[in-house]
Motif scaffolding. Structure first.
Motif, PDB file in Angstrom:
ATOM      1  N   THR A  24     -32.040  -7.728  13.135  1.00  0.00           N
ATOM      2  CA  THR A  24     -32.846  -8.774  12.496  1.00  0.00           C
ATOM      3  C   THR A  24     -33.991  -9.139  13.434  1.00  0.00           C
TER       4      THR A  24
ATOM      5  N   VAL B 208     -35.501 -18.241   9.381  1.00  0.00           N
ATOM      6  CA  VAL B 208     -36.064 -16.953   8.937  1.00  0.00           C
ATOM      7  C   VAL B 208     -36.036 -15.961  10.097  1.00  0.00           C
TER       8      VAL B 208
ATOM      9  N   THR C  89     -45.387 -16.890   3.959  1.00  0.00           N
ATOM     10  CA  THR C  89     -44.070 -16.881   3.326  1.00  0.00           C
ATOM     11  C   THR C  89     -43.386 -18.234   3.513  1.00  0.00           C
ATOM     12  N   ILE C  90     -43.467 -18.751   4.732  1.00  0.00           N
ATOM     13  CA  ILE C  90     -42.766 -20.008   5.013  1.00  0.00           C
ATOM     14  C   ILE C  90     -43.359 -21.161   4.217  1.00  0.00           C
TER      15      ILE C  90
ATOM     16  N   PRO D 234     -47.510 -12.514  11.887  1.00  0.00           N
ATOM     17  CA  PRO D 234     -46.039 -12.575  11.982  1.00  0.00           C
ATOM     18  C   PRO D 234     -45.635 -13.538  13.101  1.00  0.00           C
TER      19      PRO D 234
ATOM     20  N   THR E 252     -33.089 -14.544  14.418  1.00  0.00           N
ATOM     21  CA  THR E 252     -33.762 -15.466  13.506  1.00  0.00           C
ATOM     22  C   THR E 252     -34.227 -16.693  14.288  1.00  0.00           C
TER      23      THR E 252
ATOM     24  N   GLN F 111     -34.958 -17.133   0.039  1.00  0.00           N
ATOM     25  CA  GLN F 111     -35.959 -16.434   0.847  1.00  0.00           C
ATOM     26  C   GLN F 111     -35.739 -16.618   2.337  1.00  0.00           C
ATOM     27  N   GLN F 112     -34.645 -17.266   2.698  1.00  0.00           N
ATOM     28  CA  GLN F 112     -34.343 -17.428   4.109  1.00  0.00           C
ATOM     29  C   GLN F 112     -33.261 -16.437   4.518  1.00  0.00           C
ATOM     30  N   LYS F 113     -33.041 -16.358   5.838  1.00  0.00           N
ATOM     31  CA  LYS F 113     -31.879 -15.637   6.317  1.00  0.00           C
ATOM     32  C   LYS F 113     -31.137 -16.596   7.228  1.00  0.00           C
TER      33      LYS F 113
ATOM     34  N   THR G  52     -41.541 -13.259  10.334  1.00  0.00           N
ATOM     35  CA  THR G  52     -41.917 -13.787   9.013  1.00  0.00           C
ATOM     36  C   THR G  52     -43.284 -14.468   9.143  1.00  0.00           C
ATOM     37  N   SER G  53     -44.085 -14.382   8.084  1.00  0.00           N
ATOM     38  CA  SER G  53     -45.429 -14.964   8.180  1.00  0.00           C
ATOM     39  C   SER G  53     -45.414 -16.431   7.781  1.00  0.00           C
TER      40      SER G  53
END
Ligand SMILES: Cc1cc2nc3c(=O)[nH]c(=O)nc-3n(C[C@H](O)[C@H](O)[C@H](O)COP(=O)(O)O)c2cc1C
Ligand code: SF4
Ligand code: SF4
Ligand code: FES
Ligand code: FES
Lengths: 629, 169
Positions: free
Chosen positions: A371, A396, A404-405, A446, A379, A142-144, A400-401
């Protein structure tokens, strides 16, 4: 010196690495070492050698016709909670919590017979599924990971591996093919913003220094990372030091600098060592030195170790410290870009900012912007810690919220009694001592520079400390006040004395002396400190307190009006008593109580003698059943 | 200061002289110089600081000013084992305070006292060691111990004490 030939080095590296039968990568980041990674490494070497197999710790020793095994260390792979981590390549099998006793089995089964050892694989606690490696562990999928991709994979001591993966190509292009102006423009167009906290556009900073007349100029890498709860910069310096050097080389080209400094905090001895070694080897290849890539332009890097002062992360203080003085901030303007180190034009960038620069150059501005969000491209790495299942280092896209984290990547909140429920989440601290504590209502915000600024928070360096319901928010506020108070350089009266007064007021609340005027007073001192301080330390010192006051006002009221600490942490206000219905008489609390105030029969509800209780709180933390409140 | 005095001091401080030499007697190198000196003596003795000021031709206030500003510099000798308890945010929320209290009791340190009488242990707090993923963290000299509890810390100290007694025997 002959200009370095990157392609030849890369080719040679690939040839040698294709000759090894398997590669075993051990995480040797600070976390895994603390968990015993060194013993595991030594055991791998011993067992492989005992089997009469060829083990190469350095790929240069590989002989063409002898297919041996390559054993290498990496920097932090991020999943520190599950360390020590061992990855077996080329199959990319990752083992977690490896002990020296597991090594023989890994070698026999996986390295030789190519079969996984299931009991050492990661099991997803949510689905109970067994994962083979980074390709299917939810923490990773779930990471980038752009910046951290190589960090945790490559051997930080082997410059050849960095080069084989495309390293230093961007710096060479900047020095041999692009003009200084081109380089600055690519960085401007990429929208890269400083990762050191403020989010200032990197290209704009470089432009200002580039515009100064030619002459002596400096590039400084800020590796001070004083924010408690943050270790991204540490991990990058330890795990991929060449990416930082490459970023500095590109910055030097953009502004015309011939000298640079890496300022690393004293608490990071391994980062200092790895950076020094990397600078040395890059110098020996002619990447740094009198003629960078044979361009005729010089660039040298000095690595300087800090001496333990948080305020030295502030750029003017940092320069004072390099000059051999007390690290006290100076008023701006003049900005460092005009008059910086030793009075010369200087740019100061954060470690992560500089390590992002080679990515920007290799992807190009357009691709980099693909990104993240429009105003915050790319990121961001975060150090995820506190009451969360998967603590560690993550990366991330901006935007990203927090949900999610914390819940997807972090695996949710933990409590003293094990895994928690979503309701156990109380707050997350972001941005360190300059930042804020955010309540659950911000879970879907976000994460990016501007959205956080809008709610008086900040990305900061990237520490995310998750807190569960057992945390007393008044104490967290006090914790940050204590921090800034003791780290104030003392130059500004309001920062020095005002933070002290705020600390006293918070102590009043915690120790039960506060009354209805306390909060008003706290707020007005906070405003004064924010207004009357020179540097970011004093200006932002009230932020954590004000954000906690905003979101957790009820908790302050409970302390002040009802003399009660809802989290049962403030010992002056607690009156521990045993909830008979929950107590199973295990006797753990009896052992923890220093005064013998707790008595009871085994398997019968215990009782606390209030006259003997000194309210130390020991029993509260000890009871696993939550029977003491 | 007369040249003779400098010479006789120079003999006394030959190690310091070597360090000053290594950094080219540059006043801008003051902090690395102090770091190197501290590595040698484990603290910065007052006379050494005066000597450095004289040799670098700096006002003593500059040298003492720098030495007192930075937390890393110690003007008093430290114990053989320096135990540092992390009290950064991550460690703090994971209960580093009970560990600190336990250590004070086990080492018998009075209020404000940092080093034990026998010069064996010095207790300090630090704000974040960058191992927050494994909070709470305790470091003994350079060795990092993770996921600590008051009980584990007590065992650790007893182990170190044992090492000393074992050596004496
Ligand atoms: C008290 C204080 C401490 C700071 N600490 C750091 C730090 O540890 N690392 C860092 O990169 N920036 C830190 N900064 C921000 C720096 O002053 C500077 O803005 C930053 O290094 C610029 O880099 P960037 O443009 O790449 O973000 C700090 C600022 C203040 C006011
Ligand atoms: S605000 Fe605080 S830390 Fe910053 S210069 Fe003033 S006194 Fe020093
Ligand atoms: S708070 Fe401390 S003294 Fe009181 S009962 Fe619990 S352990 Fe004993
Ligand atoms: S130190 Fe090994 S995963 Fe972080
Ligand atoms: S907060 Fe303790 S190691 Fe970071």
């Amino acid at each position: 010196m002959e200009p370095v030939r990157l392609e030849e080095i890369a080719e040679e590296y690939r040839r040698r690495s294709s000759a090894v039968a398997a590669r075993i990568v051990l995480c040797a980041g600070t976390g895994c070492i603390a968990n015993g990674a060194n013993k595991v490494f030594a055991m791998f070497k011993t067992v492989l050698e005992a089997k009469g197999l060829d083990v190469y710790v350095d790929l240069k020793m590989v002989e063409e016709d002898k297919a041996g095994f390559h054993l290498s260390e990496s920097g932090c792979q991020g999943f520190c909670q599950m360390g020590p981590l061992v990855t077996v390549l080329p199959d990319n099998i990752m083992y977690t919590r490896v002990k020296a006793a597991d090594v023989a089995e890994i070698i026999e089964e996986t390295v030789i017979n190519k079969r996984p050892v299931t009991r050492l694989l990661y099991k997803d606690p949510a689905t109970k599924e067994v994962c083979r490696g980074t390709g299917d562990i939810p923490f990773y999928t779930q990471q980038k990971r752009m910046l951290l991709k190589m960090c945790g994979q490559i051997d930080p001591g082997d410059i050849n591996e960095y080069i084989a993966l495309g390293g230093y190509a961007g710096a060479r292009r900047a020095h041999l093919e692009l003009s200084a102006d081109d380089v600055t423009r690519i960085v401007e167009d990429s929208g890269l913003r400083g990762r050191g906290g403020g989010g200032f556009p990197t290209g704009r900073k470089w432009r200002a220094a580039a515009a100064q007349p030619p002459g002596k100029k400096y590039v400084i890498c800020n590796g001070d990372e004083g924010d408690p709860g943050a270790f991204m910069d540490r991990s990058v310096m330890e795990g991929n030091p060449h990416s930082v050097i490459e970023g500095m080389l590109i910055a030097a080209r953009a502004i015309g600098a011939d000298e640079g400094y890496v300022y690393v905090r004293a608490e990071y001895p391994l980062a200092v060592k790895r950076m020094r070694a990397a600078v040395e080897i890059a110098g020996s290849l002619g990447i740094l030195g009198e003629s960078v890539f044979g361009s005729g332009r010089p660039f040298r890097i000095n690595v300087m170790e800090g001496a333990g002062a948080f305020v030295c992360g502030e750029e003017t203080a940092l320069m004072a410290s390099i000059e051999g003085r007390r690290g006290m901030p100076a008023p701006k303007p003049p900005f460092p870009a005009e008059c910086g180190l030793f009075g010369k034009p200087t740019i100061i960038n954060n470690v992560e900012t500089l390590a992002s620069v080679p990515i920007v150059i290799s992807l190009g501005a357009e691709q980099f912007r693909a990104t993240g969000t429009k105003a915050s491209p790319g990121t961001k790495t975060f150090a995820l810690t506190g009451h969360v299942a998967n603590t560690g280092l993550i990366e991330v896209p901006f935007g990203t919220s927090l949900r999610t984290i914390i819940f997807d990547i972090g695996g949710g909140v933990t409590t003293r009694r094990g895994p928690g429920k979503p309701e156990d989440f109380k707050a997350v601290q972001i941005g360190g001592p300059s930042g804020a504590c955010l309540s659950p209502r911000y879970l879907d915000l976000p994460l990016e520079f501007d959205s956080l600024k809008a709610i008086n928070a900040m990305v900061g360096s990237g520490g995310l400390v998750v807190m569960n319901q057992d945390t007393c928010m008044v104490q967290v506020a006090r914790f940050f006040m204590q921090f800034t108070q003791s780290e104030s350089c003392g130059k500004c009266v309001l920062c020095r004395e005002g933070t002290y007064q705020m600390l006293v007021l918070l102590d009043d609340i915690i120790e039960g002396r506060a009354d209805e005027r306390t909060i008003g007073l706290l707020e007005s001192v906070a405003r004064a400190v924010g207004t009357g301080s020179l540097c970011g330390l004093g200006k932002s010192a009230p932020n954590p307190v004000l954000s906690i006051l905003r979101d957790f006002r009820g908790e302050f009221d409970a302390h002040i009006a009802h003399k009660r600490c809802p989290a049962n942490k403030c010992t002056a206000l607690i009156r521990p008593s045993i909830v008979a219905s929950k107590c199973r008489g295990c006797g753990l609390c009896v052992k923890s109580c220093p005064t013998g105030a707790i008595t009871g029969e085994r398997k019968q509800a215990h009782i606390i003698n209030e006259a003997l209780c000194i309210r130390c709180g020991a029993c509260l933390t000890t009871c696993k059943l939550g029977a003491i409140a | 200061m007369s040249p003779e005095m400098l010479v006789s001091r120079a003999e006394k401080f030959s190690k310091v002289c070597g360090i000053l030499e290594r950094f080219g007697h540059k006043p801008t190198m003051l902090i690395p110089i102090l770091q190197a000196v501290q590595e040698e003596y484990r603290y910065l003795p007052e006379e050494v600081l005066s000597f450095i000021a004289a040799t670098l031709d700096l006002p003593p206030a500059r040298v003492f000013g720098a030495a007192t500003f930075y937390a890393h510099f110690a003007l008093k000798p430290k114990g053989r084992y320096v135990i540092r308890v992390c009290d950064g945010t991550a460690c703090h929320v994971k209960d580093s305070e009970p560990i600190l209290n336990k250590l004070r009791t086990v080492l018998g340190l009075g209020k404000g006292q940092q080093t034990t009488e026998d010069m064996e242990f010095t207790l300090e707090t630090v704000s974040c060691l960058g191992a927050c993923g494994l909070a709470p963290v305790v470091v003994v000299n350079e060795e990092v111990h993770s996921l600590m509890t008051p009980e584990k810390t007590e065992a650790l100290v007893n182990g170190l004490k044992g090492r000393k007694e074992g050596m004496a025997a």
